[in-house]
Design an enzyme around this catalytic site. Structure first.
Site, PDB file in Angstrom:
ATOM      1  N   HIS A 182       0.811  -1.219   0.000  1.00 22.49           N
ATOM      2  CA  HIS A 182       0.000   0.000   0.000  1.00 22.49           C
ATOM      3  C   HIS A 182       0.842   1.266   0.000  1.00 22.49           C
ATOM      4  O   HIS A 182       0.363   2.353  -0.322  1.00 22.49           O
ATOM      5  CB  HIS A 182      -0.957   0.008   1.196  1.00 22.49           C
ATOM      6  N   ASP A 242      -1.954   2.060  -4.410  1.00 23.92           N
ATOM      7  CA  ASP A 242      -3.212   2.253  -3.698  1.00 23.92           C
ATOM      8  C   ASP A 242      -4.247   1.280  -4.237  1.00 23.92           C
ATOM      9  O   ASP A 242      -4.084   0.729  -5.330  1.00 23.92           O
ATOM     10  CB  ASP A 242      -3.702   3.689  -3.866  1.00 23.92           C
TER      11      ASP A 242
END
Lengths: 394, 638
Positions: free
Chosen positions: B611, B615
């Site tokens: 992450h 995203d």
């Protein structure tokens, strides 16, 4: 190395014969050297201070042998420790040999010495043989304390031992000096402590009493630069240890130069014998190994620093150089000494390994034991108390 | 008139009498029937009573049986108790004998020691021992070189005479004077660099063979139980031979580390020196046997087991020993010192034996000892002596960690590849914020295309797998969504311009990820052939570092094991890893006609993303692109 330049050969008998060359070369019987790093003084009485030191051939060879012996012995002790043959405490003297050997050379028979736990070298120069030291380290009955004391508790005549408590030997040393004064034997007590112990309160109490009564005591700070785990200048507000006696005269000497140590100690001893003691003497030296065996010795200084000191200031190598450049001794002669020392230590190591282990562990704990049994490491473990030797002072 | 009347009257009277009689008879009948009923009841009662009696009798009989049974059990118990008592007495007697034996052995050691001490003062004895000692040194070197030695070598220094007492029991840090082909040298065992250290790992060597060693020089970095410490050279001279290479883990203290010689010229003599495998013995445990007899024997070859199953015999078995070390009762015959040493070294003779019987098929590692033990020791009657334990201890794989066996489990050494996997993946799972995206992919078109292509390529011997399609589709999806083709570099994010796909390949040594470089530019056939050769190399352990280091994206496919779906751990510093599950038939509504159901081949994939770099939306876009390429494979050509 520090004596480069004015080398004065007082007597060269006879002149080197160039024709015969190496075969029949004669050597100087005495040589004089400048003291490269001059003494520093603190409230020291006025008078002539030596700037040179001369040494005879035999004396120089003996000093060299003693220093090599200590170095080799400490290396052997380190190796034995790493094999787990020696257990417990073990503080090595490698690098500080010149202090013990230089001081020993000016001690008179009645003089005495007390030091801290880094005492193997001192035991050796005070008359304990290599077997006595190494067998003591391995806990054998042939050790100088019958294997009961180990590294920190070695004793010999006039050698009041190592002391396991940091700085605790300093008041003891003052007491021994008081004994000399009381008996009037003109003896001087050398009381050695480290730069770490120099910050101990009891040292200043000892200074006070010694000065109050003008005891013949030389408080010797072996400043090897590092206490247990950090450098002296991170631990002490003043690292001029020779000035820290305040009202006690102080002298600073190069502890890596055996002849400077000898001359400086002589100066302090003369003062004490005149009844003007005590003296604080700082010997600037260096230790190559860690503080003890559990300290690798490289966490607060770099390995390069140690190697640099070895290369430039080593007491044995520099003294060897001096002897060679002034023809006090030949290369072969020194090599022969090295081999003899190596052989003697190898033999001592073999003895220290093979000799029977001590059985006197519970002997002579008390001069007059009121109970038949004494406890071991735990209260449930009882051992019969043995009376083996006769107390010397009773 | 009176006549007939009286007759009538008498008749009437008779009639009456008859009636009465009848009535009384009737009553009598009634009474008798009553009586009969009562009697019947009585009979029934009696029957019941008889049954009750019978039952009681049966019960009594049962009780009698049980009593006799109990008596028998009690008698047996008493017998057992007696047996146990006898056994207990036997055990106590045995223990007493063992204690007596130990006392005797201790006394003997003391006697040997005192004899040695006496010998030291007697010159003649010393000479004699000096010779014995020399023989022994010769034996040791002979063992090293596999060459016979006989006479005393002239170069033997006079120091030997002084240090002989020391040598028979240990070579700890001992100096060896020139014997046979080896000049003067010092053997350096692994030191204890911390008081609690029992074993160490060699991190690196600061010196090479042939280098000069000065006092205080760093010789090696050794990892102890506490820290990595520098080991300073204990002797001045030249490093002649390194016997434990850098990277070796868990070496026991006392194992021969290296050899130092005084003269540079002597270095070459140790070029082929081999460790005789002796872990340098503890000084305080002297060999109880007479010193002269203690000639070191080479590790005994594995010997077949007579009483075990045929499969238990290892291949390459040597000659059987005359006697076994294991008695018929399973008791391992070993000398007390051998037991002590075995215990110190963690070799439990009995446990090893049990392990051996359980495993039965093995020929390496510590079980080797068990084989040897069963084969027999070198002592009389096959008794295992200290020397056998010593040789057995080191007869495992030289220079590697021997799997330590202890009863119910087997400790395996961590191989370097496993170490790397452990380190990297732990780091990944602990430091990389993972999240997972799942989707299903309709594989009908891909499978059809694959079949067509394989039919075409049949002659060329190329077979394209589904995985090759996945590699290609992933590479193209990465080009489309370059954000997924990047790496977290701490202070910046690196976005790659090529799609180098790491493909997880399972080998028997562990997981490795060879790379298909520039998979976006490669055709399916090239990918298929590349993958085939890389996988083969990986299985043979022949992959070059550049073939598995790097890569910008990883695919891990467990579909062939029937895994439906799974989530993979990111292979740092990459940002994404695609976990591919198996393909299975699934009923799906027809896109064109909602009332119809179609059966399609469907594959589930999971994308794990870092992450910090990718995203959720970016990951989803990538997955969407990947899905599109897979479901309509013709778009891969666009």
């Amino acid at each position: 190395m520090f004596y480069r330049g004015s080398v004065i050969l007082r007597a060269v008998l006879p002149k080197p014969c160039s024709l015969v060359g190496k075969e029949k070369r004669n050597y100087a019987t005495e040589a004089t050297f400048d003291i490269a790093r001059p003494f520093k003084f603190h409230h020291f009485p006025e008078g002539e201070k030596p700037t040179q030191a001369s040494v005879g051939r035999d004396e120089a060879l003996a000093m060299y042998r003693q220093m090599q012996m200590i170095r080799r012995l400490e290396t052997a002790a380190g190796n034995l420790y790493k094999e787990k043959v020696i257990r417990g405490f073990c503080h090595l003297y490698s690098g500080q040999e010149a202090v013990a050997v230089g001081m020993r050379s000016v001690m008179q028979p009645q003089d005495s010495i007390v030091t801290a736990y880094r005492d193997h070298g001192w035991a050796l120069v005070m008359g304990v043989d290599a077997v006595g030291v190494l067998a003591e380290l391995t806990g054998r009955a042939t050790g100088c304390s019958r294997g009961k004391g180990g590294s920190m508790h070695m004793y010999a005549p006039n050698f009041y031992g190592g002391n396991g408590i940091v700085g605790a030997q300093c008041p003891v040393g003052a007491g021994i000096a008081f004994g000399h004064k009381y008996l009037g034997d003109k003896g001087v007590c050398l009381t050695l402590y480290g730069d770490g112990a120099a910050n101990q309160g009891q040292l200043f109490e000892a200074f006070n009493m010694a000065k109050l009564w003008n005891l013949p005591c030389i408080f010797i700070c072996e400043n090897n630069g590092y206490g247990m785990g950090t450098s002296a200048d991170r631990a002490a507000a003043s690292t001029n240890y020779y000035t820290r006696g305040q009202f006690v005269p102080g002298i600073w000497i190069d502890g890596m130069d055996v002849l400077a140590v000898r001359e400086g100690t002589k100066l302090a001893m003369d003062l004490c014998r005149e009844g003007k003691g005590p003296v604080v003497l700082e010997a600037a030296t260096y230790r190559y190994s860690g503080h003890s065996m559990s300290d690798p010795g490289t966490s607060y200084r770099t390995r390069e620093e140690v190697q640099e000191v070895r290369a430039t200031r080593d007491p044995i190598t520099s003294f060897r150089e001096k002897m060679l450049t002034t023809d006090l001794a030949s290369h072969d002669e020194l090599k022969k000494i090295d081999q003899e020392v190596r052989k003697a230590i190898d033999e001592a190591v073999a003895r220290a390994r093979a000799d029977p282990e001590t059985t006197d562990l519970y002997g002579d704990v008390y001069s007059n034991c009121l109970e038949e049994e004494i406890r071991g490491t735990v209260p449930f473990e009882k051992h019969p108390h043995q009376v083996i030797g006769k107390p010397l002072n009773l | 008139m009176s006549g007939p009347t009286s007759i009538r009257e008498s008749l009437l009277a008779g009639q009456q009498v008859l009636d009465r009689t009848t009535a009384s008879i009737y009553r009598t009948q009634q009474i008798s029937s009553n009586n009969e009923e009562v009697a019947r009841d009585v009979v029934v009662d009696l029957g019941e009573q008889r049954e009750a009696l019978t039952r009681t009798r049966n019960r009594l009989r049962d009780a009698d049986d049980e009593l006799s049974k109990t008596r028998r059990i009690l008698r047996r118990m008493a017998w057992h108790a007696l047996e146990n008592k006898i056994l207990l007495i036997c055990i106590i007697a045995l223990e007493l004998i063992i204690i007596a034996g130990m006392v005797y052995y201790k006394c003997q050691v003391a006697v040997v020691k005192s004899v040695q001490r006496v010998g030291r003062s007697a010159n003649l004895v010393e000479k004699c021992r000096f010779r014995n000692f020399h023989k022994r040194v010769c034996a040791v070197t002979a063992l090293n070189e596999n060459q016979p030695h006989s006479s005393i070598v002239g170069a033997f220094g006079s120091k030997c005479a002084c240090s002989w007492q020391n040598l028979p029991v240990a070579q700890n840090h001992a100096r060896f004077y020139s014997s046979g082909t080896y000049p003067n040298h010092t053997k350096i065992p692994l030191p204890a660099l911390s008081p609690t250290m029992e074993q160490g790992s060699i991190v690196s060597w600061a010196k090479n063979e042939g280098d000069k060693l000065s006092e205080g020089d760093l010789l090696a970095e050794i990892e102890t139980d506490k820290a990595t410490m520098g080991f300073e050279t204990p002797e001045e001279g030249y490093l002649a031979r390194i016997l434990i290479t850098a990277g070796t883990k868990d070496v026991p203290i006392g194992q021969l580390l290296c050899i130092i010689v005084e003269n540079e010229a002597d270095v070459a003599a140790f070029k082929d020196f081999k460790d005789d495998g002796k872990v340098v013995a503890k000084q305080n445990a002297p060999e109880p046997q007479a010193p002269a007899a203690a000639v070191v024997k080479p590790p005994a070859p594995a010997t077949p087991v007579q009483q075990a199953k045929p499969t238990a015999a290892p291949s390459g078995a040597g000659a059987a020993r005359p006697a076994s070390s294991v008695g018929s009762d399973g008791f391992v015959k070993a000398s007390p010192l051998a037991r002590k040493m075995a215990a110190e070294k963690g070799i439990d003779l009995a446990i090893n034996l049990i392990l051996f019987v359980l495993n039965a098929v093995t020929s390496s590692g510590s079980n080797y000892l068990a084989l040897q033990m069963i084969g027999g020791g070198t002592g009389p009657g096959g008794i295992i002596r200290a020397i056998d334990v010593e040789s057995a201890q080191t007869s495992g794989m030289p220079g590697t960690v021997v799997p330590a066996a202890s009863g119910i489990f087997l400790d395996m050494p961590v191989s370097s590849i496993r170490g790397v996997i452990a380190k990297r993946l732990t780091e990944s799972k602990q430091t990389v914020p993972h999240y997972y995206l799942q989707t299903e992919i309709n594989m009908d078109k891909v499978l059809r295309l694959r079949k067509e292509m394989n039919d075409m390529l049949k002659d060329e011997g190329i077979k394209i797998s589904v995985n090759d399609f996945i590699i290609k589709a992933s590479a193209l999806a990465l080009l489309k969504i370059p954000a997924a083709n990047s790496a977290w570099m701490g202070t910046f994010i690196r976005e790659y311009k090529t799609a180098d796909i790491s493909v997880a390949v399972s080998t028997d040594k562990g997981l490795i990820t060879p790379i298909i470089f520039g998979a976006d530019k490669k055709g399916l056939a090239t990918i298929a052939t590349d993958m085939k050769s890389l996988a083969a190399k990986a299985r043979d352990g022949k992959l070059q570092p550049q073939e598995f280091q790097g890569g910008t994206f990883t695919i891990s496919n467990l579909g062939m094991f029937g895994i439906k779906n799974f989530a993979a751990v990111i292979n740092p510093p990459q940002a994404c890893i695609l976990a591919v599950g198996g393909t299975a038939a699934k009923a799906l509504p027809d896109a064109k006609d909602a009332e119809k159901i179609l059966v399609s081949e469907v594959m589930e994939v999971t994308l794990s993303c870092d992450h910090r770099v990718v995203d959720g939306a970016v990951g989803a876009q990538w997955l969407k692109a990947f899905k599109k390429f897979m479901e309509t494979p013709s778009t891969m050509m666009l």
